[in-house]
Enzyme design. Sequence first.
Site, PDB file in Angstrom:
ATOM      1  N   GLU A  89       0.803  -1.187   0.085  1.00 15.26           N
ATOM      2  CA  GLU A  89       0.034   0.083   0.048  1.00 15.26           C
ATOM      3  C   GLU A  89       0.877   1.319   0.010  1.00 15.26           C
ATOM      4  OE1 GLU A  89      -3.950  -1.156   2.118  1.00 15.26           O
ATOM      5  OE2 GLU A  89      -2.508  -0.934   3.608  1.00 15.26           O
ATOM      6  N   CYS A 102       3.363   8.359   1.104  1.00 11.47           N
ATOM      7  CA  CYS A 102       3.989   7.641   2.014  1.00 11.47           C
ATOM      8  C   CYS A 102       4.327   6.272   1.331  1.00 11.47           C
ATOM      9  CB  CYS A 102       3.284   7.386   3.128  1.00 11.47           C
ATOM     10  SG  CYS A 102       3.788   6.124   4.387  1.00 11.47           S
ATOM     11  N   CYS A 109       6.938  -7.118   7.176  1.00  9.38           N
ATOM     12  CA  CYS A 109       8.377  -6.199   8.004  1.00  9.38           C
ATOM     13  C   CYS A 109       8.743  -7.354   8.921  1.00  9.38           C
ATOM     14  CB  CYS A 109       7.778  -5.115   8.429  1.00  9.38           C
ATOM     15  SG  CYS A 109       9.332  -4.259   9.323  1.00  9.38           S
ATOM     16  N   CYS A 113       7.537  -4.940  15.510  1.00  9.03           N
ATOM     17  CA  CYS A 113       6.913  -3.983  16.488  1.00  9.03           C
ATOM     18  C   CYS A 113       5.475  -4.431  16.862  1.00  9.03           C
ATOM     19  CB  CYS A 113       7.014  -2.562  16.121  1.00  9.03           C
ATOM     20  SG  CYS A 113       8.839  -1.981  15.614  1.00  9.03           S
ATOM     21  N   CYS A 116       2.194  -2.651  15.616  1.00  7.52           N
ATOM     22  CA  CYS A 116       2.217  -2.174  14.127  1.00  7.52           C
ATOM     23  C   CYS A 116       1.671  -3.229  13.307  1.00  7.52           C
ATOM     24  CB  CYS A 116       3.704  -2.085  13.399  1.00  7.52           C
ATOM     25  SG  CYS A 116       3.655  -1.520  11.899  1.00  7.52           S
ATOM     26  N   CYS A 330      -0.329   5.757   9.807  1.00  6.87           N
ATOM     27  CA  CYS A 330       0.877   5.175  10.202  1.00  6.87           C
ATOM     28  C   CYS A 330       0.483   3.586  11.092  1.00  6.87           C
ATOM     29  CB  CYS A 330       1.628   5.795  11.116  1.00  6.87           C
ATOM     30  SG  CYS A 330       2.174   7.479  10.831  1.00  6.87           S
TER      31      CYS A 330
END
Length: 337
Positions: A89, A102, A109, A113, A116, A330
């Site tokens: 995205e 962005c 990933c 974290c 996230c 975010c």
Amino acid sequence: MRNIYDLDFDKMSEYLKEHDEKPFKANQIFDWLYKKRVTSFDQMTNLNKKFIEKLKTTFIFGDITILKKQKGKDVYKYLFELSDGEKIEAVLMFHNYGISLCVSTQVGCNIGCLFCESGRLKKVRNLTSGEMVLQILKIEEDIGKRISHVVIMGIGEPFDNYDEVMRFVRTINDNKGIGIGARHITISTSGLVPKINDFAKENLQVNLAISLHAANDEIRNKIMPINKVYNIDSLISVVKSYIKQTNRRVTFEYIMLEGINDNVSCAHELSFLLKGINCYVNLIPYNETNNFSFKKSSNTNIMRFYDILKKNNINVTVRREFGGELDAACGQLRSTN
Ligand code: SAH
Ligand code: SF4
């Protein structure tokens, strides 16, 4: 075959040299790709036929496809399909100072974290620089306008895909390429210390943002497993060395998580940690997602935190919330749609 968008200007020049072609052809090719935006070699009418045939034996025009576009207030979220079917995205934001994008750097990933969404899917693969460049080209084509700012804060840890991300930055920054000013480009990292060290030596005027999110190891270990590899001491010390080498101010991002890192003593600890460092702190109201139990700090707590930092002479801003209604904010981007 190589994706033509994967080559920055130096790589293109290298290719020409290896093939005994004139160096100025790199300028011509970049002009066709990034100024005139053609999508086939046959459109490059100032190159001779023989050379075009040669290019065709090595390069293809890589492509990514817009699968979905969602519109919110001042924000569009794009879902892309890559050539191998993977999805990423990108989020476009309309500000009063320009249009920022962005971009994503990886499919998934690995940093994991705990708050996230992007990290819930382990990294499937890195994006190539061309796939990052194409996020810009495709969206500019879609909106019929130029993007003025790029934030490398989408899905993925940019410094876990260092070389491709640097190539991407050079291509979009190059005046012969897309020509986005370095000061309009920001890279955000969760804190891969050795890479921050490498980045300091790149001699780029690009902005660096560090996802800090806690002022001591105890809290940071709990929410960011990467802290067990590169703790706060090592992170702060590499940031200081980065500032010394580049003379550039660094941004620290700090998500406000209710009951985790938003109390008065955290604010004092953070002020103490950052005292004397040429930086500013961006407080980010946490964007809640369905998959985690973290809660966003109350506005009162955010403002209390803000005031303490201010009183301690730390430059601080509270990030404007964007795209929450689209799950485009975010930490809400996914590779799993
Ligand atoms: N991997 C890089 C860049 C992408 S994440 C990094 O971690 O810095 C971009 C920013 O969004 C980071 O500061 C990240 O910590 C933050 N973020 C992640 N999940 C979030 C959420 N749910 N709400 C608000 N910010 C979030
Ligand atoms: Fe990866 Fe950044 Fe999300 Fe952490 S915050 S999991 S590093 S994308």
